[in-house]
Design a protein around this motif. Structure first.
Motif, PDB file in Angstrom:
ATOM      1  N   GLU A 179      37.144  37.188  45.956  1.00  0.00           N
ATOM      2  CA  GLU A 179      38.116  38.236  45.738  1.00  0.00           C
ATOM      3  C   GLU A 179      38.444  38.950  47.040  1.00  0.00           C
ATOM      4  O   GLU A 179      37.659  38.961  47.979  1.00  0.00           O
ATOM      5  CB  GLU A 179      37.580  39.233  44.720  1.00  0.00           C
ATOM      6  CG  GLU A 179      36.340  39.972  45.201  1.00  0.00           C
ATOM      7  CD  GLU A 179      35.730  40.837  44.124  1.00  0.00           C
ATOM      8  OE1 GLU A 179      36.456  41.328  43.253  1.00  0.00           O
ATOM      9  OE2 GLU A 179      34.503  41.012  44.159  1.00  0.00           O
ATOM     10  N   ARG A 181      39.526  42.332  49.485  1.00  0.00           N
ATOM     11  CA  ARG A 181      38.849  43.610  49.708  1.00  0.00           C
ATOM     12  C   ARG A 181      39.248  44.654  48.672  1.00  0.00           C
ATOM     13  O   ARG A 181      38.410  45.404  48.167  1.00  0.00           O
ATOM     14  CB  ARG A 181      39.178  44.130  51.117  1.00  0.00           C
ATOM     15  CG  ARG A 181      38.427  43.447  52.221  1.00  0.00           C
ATOM     16  CD  ARG A 181      38.905  43.936  53.581  1.00  0.00           C
ATOM     17  NE  ARG A 181      38.910  45.380  53.685  1.00  0.00           N
ATOM     18  CZ  ARG A 181      37.859  46.111  54.033  1.00  0.00           C
ATOM     19  NH1 ARG A 181      36.710  45.521  54.290  1.00  0.00           N
ATOM     20  NH2 ARG A 181      37.942  47.425  54.130  1.00  0.00           N
ATOM     21  N   ALA A 184      37.627  43.916  45.327  1.00  0.00           N
ATOM     22  CA  ALA A 184      36.195  44.213  45.394  1.00  0.00           C
ATOM     23  C   ALA A 184      35.959  45.717  45.377  1.00  0.00           C
ATOM     24  O   ALA A 184      35.035  46.199  44.708  1.00  0.00           O
ATOM     25  CB  ALA A 184      35.588  43.598  46.654  1.00  0.00           C
ATOM     26  N   TRP A 185      36.784  46.460  46.099  1.00  0.00           N
ATOM     27  CA  TRP A 185      36.627  47.925  46.136  1.00  0.00           C
ATOM     28  C   TRP A 185      36.742  48.506  44.729  1.00  0.00           C
ATOM     29  O   TRP A 185      35.902  49.302  44.305  1.00  0.00           O
ATOM     30  CB  TRP A 185      37.686  48.537  47.054  1.00  0.00           C
ATOM     31  CG  TRP A 185      37.440  49.978  47.401  1.00  0.00           C
ATOM     32  CD1 TRP A 185      36.833  50.463  48.511  1.00  0.00           C
ATOM     33  CD2 TRP A 185      37.802  51.128  46.605  1.00  0.00           C
ATOM     34  NE1 TRP A 185      36.791  51.836  48.468  1.00  0.00           N
ATOM     35  CE2 TRP A 185      37.376  52.270  47.312  1.00  0.00           C
ATOM     36  CE3 TRP A 185      38.438  51.285  45.384  1.00  0.00           C
ATOM     37  CZ2 TRP A 185      37.573  53.557  46.834  1.00  0.00           C
ATOM     38  CZ3 TRP A 185      38.633  52.575  44.889  1.00  0.00           C
ATOM     39  CH2 TRP A 185      38.212  53.695  45.622  1.00  0.00           C
ATOM     40  N   ARG A 187      36.414  46.960  41.812  1.00  0.00           N
ATOM     41  CA  ARG A 187      35.324  46.489  40.946  1.00  0.00           C
ATOM     42  C   ARG A 187      34.078  47.343  41.147  1.00  0.00           C
ATOM     43  O   ARG A 187      33.434  47.778  40.177  1.00  0.00           O
ATOM     44  CB  ARG A 187      35.021  45.016  41.256  1.00  0.00           C
ATOM     45  CG  ARG A 187      33.738  44.498  40.614  1.00  0.00           C
ATOM     46  CD  ARG A 187      33.559  43.008  40.852  1.00  0.00           C
ATOM     47  NE  ARG A 187      33.474  42.649  42.241  1.00  0.00           N
ATOM     48  CZ  ARG A 187      32.359  42.641  42.959  1.00  0.00           C
ATOM     49  NH1 ARG A 187      31.216  43.026  42.406  1.00  0.00           N
ATOM     50  NH2 ARG A 187      32.358  42.269  44.222  1.00  0.00           N
ATOM     51  N   TRP A 231      26.085  42.382  45.115  1.00  0.00           N
ATOM     52  CA  TRP A 231      26.790  43.643  44.881  1.00  0.00           C
ATOM     53  C   TRP A 231      26.664  44.585  46.067  1.00  0.00           C
ATOM     54  O   TRP A 231      27.662  45.175  46.515  1.00  0.00           O
ATOM     55  CB  TRP A 231      26.258  44.307  43.617  1.00  0.00           C
ATOM     56  CG  TRP A 231      26.945  43.834  42.368  1.00  0.00           C
ATOM     57  CD1 TRP A 231      26.662  42.717  41.647  1.00  0.00           C
ATOM     58  CD2 TRP A 231      28.047  44.467  41.697  1.00  0.00           C
ATOM     59  NE1 TRP A 231      27.497  42.614  40.564  1.00  0.00           N
ATOM     60  CE2 TRP A 231      28.350  43.671  40.571  1.00  0.00           C
ATOM     61  CE3 TRP A 231      28.774  45.633  41.923  1.00  0.00           C
ATOM     62  CZ2 TRP A 231      29.376  44.010  39.679  1.00  0.00           C
ATOM     63  CZ3 TRP A 231      29.790  45.970  41.041  1.00  0.00           C
ATOM     64  CH2 TRP A 231      30.089  45.160  39.937  1.00  0.00           C
ATOM     65  N   ASP A 234      28.687  43.222  49.032  1.00  0.00           N
ATOM     66  CA  ASP A 234      30.120  43.443  48.830  1.00  0.00           C
ATOM     67  C   ASP A 234      30.473  44.918  49.037  1.00  0.00           C
ATOM     68  O   ASP A 234      31.509  45.240  49.631  1.00  0.00           O
ATOM     69  CB  ASP A 234      30.524  43.012  47.426  1.00  0.00           C
ATOM     70  CG  ASP A 234      30.522  41.504  47.230  1.00  0.00           C
ATOM     71  OD1 ASP A 234      30.382  40.781  48.240  1.00  0.00           O
ATOM     72  OD2 ASP A 234      30.641  41.055  46.073  1.00  0.00           O
TER      73      ASP A 234
END
Length: 426
Positions: A179, A181, A184-185, A187, A231, A234
Motif C-alpha cells: 500500500e 504511504r 498506510a497512514w 490504516r 505494524w 509501517d
C-alpha cells in the motif's frame, strides 16, 4: 479526531516523503519549460474525480491550485481513464466550452473552486494519462497554454507522454512494497483513533524460584492484518511510530488495576518515542515504580545524551529501564553501554539451544557478570525447553520468560510457572 495524546489536528502525510527530492515538482517544471506551456499540473484519480496534487507555472492566473477538482476534455474524463486513453491535444476556444451538467460534450477544462471554463487566457490543452505498472489508471499529467495555436502539438504530446511514463515508474516503485504511504497512514491512524492495539501479557518469572514477578505487555493487531513488527515498521515509515507505540502503552497501562501490587509491568518504547517527551505524560497516573520501559533497537540513536536525559525524567519518577534484545545486534549492545539499564533482556537468539552451545553459555555468563558489576538484572527471553531453563538457572540469570514457562495471554497472571524445577538445579 485527536492524536494519541488527546490533541487535535492530525494530518496525513503528503504523497512524497519531504526528506526525499520531490519527483513531481521537478518533472512538472521540466515539462512546462521544455514544451513551452504556461502551466503544467499533475492530477490524481480519487473517488472518480481528478484532483490536482501539484502545479508548476502561474496556476492562480488560470484559477487552479492543489486541491482543485478537474474535468478533463473529451475521452480523458475521470470515468473514462480505465480505458487507457492516448494523449489528447485540444485547441480551446472559450466560447465553445460548455458544461457537462447541461448534457453536452465538454471540449474544455473545468475546475471546482476555480473554473477554467470560459477564461479567455486559455488557448490550448495537452493531457496524457499516468498509469501504474500493472495498467491501472492513477492520474493525469496536463499542460495549458494561453496560445490557441501551439507549435508542433503532436511532438509536445509525445514528449509529455514520455514524461508521464517516468512519473508512472516513480509512483509504481514507491507502491511496489504494498500500500502507498497515504493508505498506510489512514490504516494506522484509524486503529490509533479507535483505542489502539489490544494487549496480551507474557509473565516474567524469578529464577530459581519460578515465582511470577510481573509481565511484559505485547501488542496484538486485527487478524489477517500482519504482525506487530510490520505494524510498528509501517507506522515509523509514515511518521506515526511514536503515536502507535503510545497508544499501545496506554492500553497496557490499564492493566495495573488488575495486577497484584507487587507485580511489575514492562512496556516497549523506541528511542523516537522516548525522545518525543510524551511518555512522561502517558504514565502520569500510574504507579511508576512498578513500570519497566524496555528500550527497543528502533531507529539508530544519533544523540545518546538526549536519550539519557529523557530517560532520566522517567527514572526520577521511579520508572526502571530495560534494554531489549541484547545480543541480537550491535545497537542493543551499544544501548547497554550508553543507557546503563536496570534490566538486561537477553535475546532469544542467545537463549535458544543454550544447553547445547558453549558460546551461548559463555555470552550469558558474561552478561550476568556485567550485571553484577553494574547493579542490574539479566532477564532471558524465549525459554522453550527444560534444558534451556536449567542452564540459565545454573549460569545465574535472574529472571526468564518464554512459552515453556507461560505463553502470552490475558490477565490474570499465574502466581508461578507451571513447571517442575529442571533436574540438577538447586
Amino acid at each position: 479526531m485527536t492524536d494519541a495524546c488527546g490533541r487535535g489536528g492530525a494530518t496525513p502525510p503528503s504523497r512524497w516523503d519531504p526528506a526525499e527530492p520531490d519527483p513531481v515538482a521537478g518533472l512538472l517544471a521540466t515539462a512546462r519549460r521544455c514544451l513551452g506551456m504556461d502551466l503544467c499540473w499533475f492530477s490524481r484519480l480519487i473517488g472518480g474525480a481528478q484532483v490536482i496534487e501539484a502545479c508548476d507555472g502561474d496556476a492562480a492566473a488560470f484559477g487552479v491550485h492543489p486541491g482543485s477538482t478537474v474535468l478533463h476534455p473529451g475521452p480523458h474524463r475521470s470515468h473514462a481513464l480505465a480505458e487507457r486513453p492516448s494523449p489528447v491535444v485540444r485547441r480551446i476556444r472559450p466560447e465553445a466550452v460548455t458544461s457537462e451538467a447541461a448534457g453536452t460534450a465538454t471540449t474544455g477544462v473545468e475546475a471546482t473552486g476555480g473554473p477554467l471554463a470560459g477564461r479567455p487566457e486559455i488557448g490550448s490543452y495537452i493531457g496524457v494519462p499516468v498509469t501504474l505498472a500493472d495498467g491501472r489508471p492513477y492520474g493525469m499529467l496536463c499542460c495549458l497554454s494561453r496560445d490557441a495555436d501551439v507549435a508542433t502539438p503532436g511532438r509536445k504530446a509525445r514528449s509529455l507522454a514520455l514524461l508521464a511514463e517516468v512519473l508512472s515508474a516513480s509512483i509504481s516503485d514507491r507502491r511496489s512494497g504494498g500500500e502507498d504511504r497515504e493508505a498506510a497512514w489512514w490504516r494506522i491512524w484509524r486503529l490509533i483513533d479507535s483505542g489502539g492495539p489490544t494487549m496480551v501479557f507474557q509473565p516474567v518469572f524469578d529464577l530459581p524460584s519460578l515465582d511470577c514477578v510481573g509481565a511484559e505487555a505485547l501488542a496484538r493487531f486485527p487478524p489477517g492484518s500482519g504482525g506487530a513488527e510490520r505494524w510498528f515498521a509501517d507506522a515509523a515509515a509514515v511518521g506515526l511510530g511514536p503515536a502507535l507505540e503510545l497508544s499501545a502503552i496506554r492500553s497496557a497501562l490499564r492493566a495495573f488495576t488488575c495486577l497484584p501490587p507487587e507485580f511489575g509491568l514492562g512496556v516497549n518504547a523506541s528511542p523516537a518515542t522516548i525522545l518525543s517527551g510524551r511518555l512522561a505524560d502517558a504514565i502520569a497516573d500510574i504507579p511508576a515504580d512498578r513500570l519497566v520501559v524496555e528500550v527497543t533497537e528502533g531507529d539508530r540513536v544519533e544523540d545518546y545524551p538526549s536519550v539519557r536525559c529523557a530517560l532520566g525524567v522517567l527514572r526520577r519518577e521511579g520508572v526502571r529501564i530495560a534494554v531489549d534484545d541484547v545480543g541480537a545486534g550491535y545497537a542493543s549492545l551499544h544501548h547497554l553501554v550508553q543507557l546503563q539499564p536496570d534490566f538486561i533482556k537477553m535475546d532469544q537468539c542467545l537463549t535458544r539451544r543454550i544447553d547445547a552451545d558453549p558460546a551461548r553459555r559463555a555470552l550469558a555468563a558474561a552478561l550476568v557478570h556485567f550485571a553484577q558489576e553494574t547493579g542490574s538484572l539479566v532477564l532471558a527471553e524465549g525459554v522453550e525447553t527444560a534444558r534451556e531453563l536449567g542452564v540459565l538457572i545454573g549460569t545465574g540469570v535472574h529472571q526468564a520468560q518464554g512459552h515453556y514457562l507461560a505463553p502470552p495471554g490475558p490477565l490474570p497472571l499465574p502466581a508461578s510457572a507451571n513447571r517442575t524445577r529442571p533436574p540438577g538445579t538447586a
